[in-house]
Design an enzyme around this catalytic site. Sequence first.
Site, PDB file in Angstrom:
ATOM      1  N   SER B  45       0.702  -1.611   0.171  1.00 51.93           N
ATOM      2  CA  SER B  45       0.272  -0.073   0.224  1.00 51.93           C
ATOM      3  C   SER B  45       0.616   1.052  -0.299  1.00 51.93           C
ATOM      4  O   SER B  45       0.690   2.044  -1.085  1.00 51.93           O
ATOM      5  CB  SER B  45      -1.303   0.278   1.419  1.00 51.93           C
ATOM      6  N   ASN B  46       1.839   1.293   0.846  1.00 51.57           N
ATOM      7  CA  ASN B  46       3.091   2.641   1.041  1.00 51.57           C
ATOM      8  C   ASN B  46       3.606   2.700  -0.770  1.00 51.57           C
ATOM      9  O   ASN B  46       4.336   3.309  -0.816  1.00 51.57           O
ATOM     10  CB  ASN B  46       3.970   2.249   1.756  1.00 51.57           C
ATOM     11  N   LYS B 163      -0.069 -10.672   7.175  1.00 49.99           N
ATOM     12  CA  LYS B 163       0.476  -8.906   7.631  1.00 49.99           C
ATOM     13  C   LYS B 163      -1.692  -8.371   8.110  1.00 49.99           C
ATOM     14  O   LYS B 163      -1.984  -8.488   7.110  1.00 49.99           O
ATOM     15  CB  LYS B 163       0.724  -8.415   6.334  1.00 49.99           C
ATOM     16  N   SER B 165      -2.707  -5.473   9.269  1.00 47.08           N
ATOM     17  CA  SER B 165      -2.650  -4.356   9.245  1.00 47.08           C
ATOM     18  C   SER B 165      -3.484  -3.149  10.108  1.00 47.08           C
ATOM     19  O   SER B 165      -3.964  -2.106  10.125  1.00 47.08           O
ATOM     20  CB  SER B 165      -2.554  -2.967   8.437  1.00 47.08           C
ATOM     21  N   GLY B 188       1.277  -4.892  11.056  1.00 49.98           N
ATOM     22  CA  GLY B 188       1.424  -3.979   9.835  1.00 49.98           C
ATOM     23  C   GLY B 188       0.514  -2.530   9.817  1.00 49.98           C
ATOM     24  O   GLY B 188       0.767  -1.693   9.513  1.00 49.98           O
TER      25      GLY B 188
END
Lengths: 295, 295, 295, 295
Positions: B45-46, B163, B165, B188
């Site tokens: 996503s980042n 993960k 988040s 995350g």
Amino acid sequence: MSLRGVIPPLATPFRADGALDLVSFEANLESLAAHDLAGFLVLGSNGEAASLDEEEKLALVAASRRLLPGRFLLVGTGMESTRGTAALTRKAADAGADAVLVLTPSYYKPRMTAEALRLHFEAVADASPVPVYLYSVPAFTGLPWPPGLAAALAAHPRVAGMKESSGDIALMGRLVASVPASFQVACGNAPVFYPALCVGAAGGVLAVANCAPRPTIALHRAFLAGDHARARLLQQALTPLAAAVTANYGVAGLKLAMDLAGLRGGHVRSPLLAAPPAALDELRPLLERANQAAS
Amino acid sequence: MSLRGVIPPLATPFRADGALDLVSFEANLESLAAHDLAGFLVLGSNGEAASLDEEEKLALVAASRRLLPGRFLLVGTGMESTRGTAALTRKAADAGADAVLVLTPSYYKPRMTAEALRLHFEAVADASPVPVYLYSVPAFTGLPWPPGLAAALAAHPRVAGMKESSGDIALMGRLVASVPASFQVACGNAPVFYPALCVGAAGGVLAVANCAPRPTIALHRAFLAGDHARARLLQQALTPLAAAVTANYGVAGLKLAMDLAGLRGGHVRSPLLAAPPAALDELRPLLERANQAAS
Amino acid sequence: MSLRGVIPPLATPFRADGALDLVSFEANLESLAAHDLAGFLVLGSNGEAASLDEEEKLALVAASRRLLPGRFLLVGTGMESTRGTAALTRKAADAGADAVLVLTPSYYKPRMTAEALRLHFEAVADASPVPVYLYSVPAFTGLPWPPGLAAALAAHPRVAGMKESSGDIALMGRLVASVPASFQVACGNAPVFYPALCVGAAGGVLAVANCAPRPTIALHRAFLAGDHARARLLQQALTPLAAAVTANYGVAGLKLAMDLAGLRGGHVRSPLLAAPPAALDELRPLLERANQAAS
Amino acid sequence: MSLRGVIPPLATPFRADGALDLVSFEANLESLAAHDLAGFLVLGSNGEAASLDEEEKLALVAASRRLLPGRFLLVGTGMESTRGTAALTRKAADAGADAVLVLTPSYYKPRMTAEALRLHFEAVADASPVPVYLYSVPAFTGLPWPPGLAAALAAHPRVAGMKESSGDIALMGRLVASVPASFQVACGNAPVFYPALCVGAAGGVLAVANCAPRPTIALHRAFLAGDHARARLLQQALTPLAAAVTANYGVAGLKLAMDLAGLRGGHVRSPLLAAPPAALDELRPLLERANQAAS
């Protein structure tokens, strides 16, 4: 060429193995073309656009253009990035789209401020050779429509209107009151089609128009004719079917209902699941009721 | 090669015109490779994966593989469709991915039942030549993680971990308690990295590790060493920075913080907006505080 | 007298006809008084305070004071209006409360800004003869806790701390970091008791302490002793029970678990419904597992 | 005596010190009694019922009964407990209520299943000497109305109808279609009053009727007369005022608007805050526009 009237967001049939079934798609087009629909939407949410690749998308646009000469062809081209949306918009126009419907990007939800969305839509409209319609569907995007955004974008010469699918009639009323008359707002939520028309929607882009075009068109006509009693009855007959093919079963339900209506719904593409077998028995009387109300 | 430790979800630098800036990306890789990181995530996503096309994605994977020989390379390959995800997974593996991180599809939210998600992840794992890690990030997908899904998927020989988040520590605790020890769960969400480790997370895939790898790694080491007091202090020093580069400013803030840290954040791609100029003055002391806590 | 340790939010037993069963309440007090609890909360959410009238409330306070001499007696006095809360606070103090726990008013949710809440709590604290603890439980109020409010209120000489029941560990960390050490924050969400302690919570006000005081106290002691492995194991043993008596079955489940533990849960008051008969079979092994973990 | 028409949910004026201002309340009654209103609601959400004690409530009912002979007097009697609601219902009937409006209990939100609510309402209706109207206002309770509940309760001989304040017109349509014609549904959300009438609402219980009774009544009359164009215009003129006195400023805004309209709004009771001074300048033109539309 406008949103005034009823527009089906065309379903995209797939084969059992998930491959695009263009033959069935074209058969559906020929069948639906016989109805007095204001236009056709390809690559909307009900068309499983999120699960199609670009080649498939453009094949669907080209087929639609070829089979629907002279009819209003609206094409969904929203992607997460502005550049991706602009690029697909140009390709869709090249493939024959009369106008495009641009979904709000929504992955980075907390960042999708009114300002970010405004700049996105303006950049897409700047790049588009055809009119642009805005598209908000919070049930899928998780993003509410910011108040004031439609009015701001209505000033752009290529932003022509909006599809509002939240079903929030207060929002529909505010939208209509905030834009010039040339900016058309379509209702994208069949259970509130009639009240949306009452507060000023131009028409409807409604999944149920795929499987029950006659009563959906009849509702719009009754409204135009000032026959509110009939419009309300048609709404009451359409609502259970509309709820079943959207809220209850989603696209898989819509495809079953299309099968019942003599069209070719086909399979859904994974991760969507087929509707349970019992859905067929549930949908049949709902479809019959809707059609009877129009006769 | 595992999630045990700290993994930065690599940012993707863009030029002012929105073009991919592979040179800056590679410079960042060289800089980050000097740290004792457990691995590297590309296309998270980042990394603005949602805004990249396939060619760009594979170029980023290939560059990462080339510059990070012998290091654990995790690649985000989630698409909305199962077939699209499987296809990208194979291409990412061909390009050098050691494992893939597969986001929950989320467009058809109301239809993404535990069953639909299970079948999706199983089909992707069946098709994948490399280990598959599940990825849930409700802030972006709007989809909560269904209880029991991780335990069901842990039985698949190629599903290796997850993960998580959301930052929900009760969920993290339940996840860890529901899966075999071989199934690793990474946190995350940086503001809860330390408590996530306390309840059993294996490590963290954390945006803040791009701009402040030292204190993030130091937190993990303090925890492993049983030094809870130091781990808690490091968490308190990291939290304001982590909140600024995610909740407050998002990827644009992360990129500014990378600039401050001597890396090359670059521009974001539209529809994301640049962070306001004041963000730089806000981020500088937060970054300093985080780094000082690790010294 | 503080939140440091474990405090049960006492259940309020009712007869089958809905009448207050003070005899059973007192029997529970005598039983729980044998444990090393930091105090006792009367009239909390688990005490069905929302369904009690003032006379009943004061009878419960008086009974608690009489049977718990020298023990820390915390009393829930939050009402929707500031004046009603202040009045009940004074009466509770007269009846023997050592401190009061004041719930956020929440009926006019959109108006309950940080400023409105701050003025409310300050007015109540001004009027209170005893220390005031703030209380946030979004699952019941629908109101998230505004960032910064605890720090602002900590300046008031009679605001002594807070019960935070959302279970958001990032929020717990931020709260603890924002207030002076004298301002104690208790965790009100049993599935995150251990991680809450890790990030700085002083103790827990936990429904599960009614039916399983030993493992709940043991968890806190293990944490204080630096035995994180044992604390984590106790947390894992407590979580399923805690989830069952709150998220799954609510107060009715808590009362069944109290019956199983040899206390007198009694009936719930309508509109709460009794737990289904199967809940007993579900709760028994969960209670046994929690107790075994403490032995 | 029915919900057919417009009913103002009467505001409760307070003095600056928070004391009940019965004199102003009575002055408002005398002023509003001159209008062709279908009835009057005392102790609704806009009446700050949540902040009143029982003595104050009954004083307001008695005053209303005395000053409104022969008019339909509806009284809000919802409490969190079934027994408390039943008791207040009987007292309200004794004090002159023609019917009661019973809010969904909502504190134990996760437990307020359709079954729990059905049993609650049935028990209250069993105990009530007067007709019972159901009341759902999710903005304040956080509780959506369960589908099917109105139809189930319509079978009770003393359940006469419902006030639906969510503003969800699809829900309004479903409600109306699910109950017998004798069960009346009132719209409690002014920005959708006209579309609610279109889909079958009997009338409206609307805050704006306190400060702008003429245009609100005019809208209803236009609808009854089949003059949809005028009804829609009146709706568009009322919406901004209605939004200001509910969504934007809440009860404090309503009270300012009442002052502007020549009534006595008075102060709000804490924790509600007074509206900012600028609100007066914002409300004045909205009130004028609404009134002009009716002339």
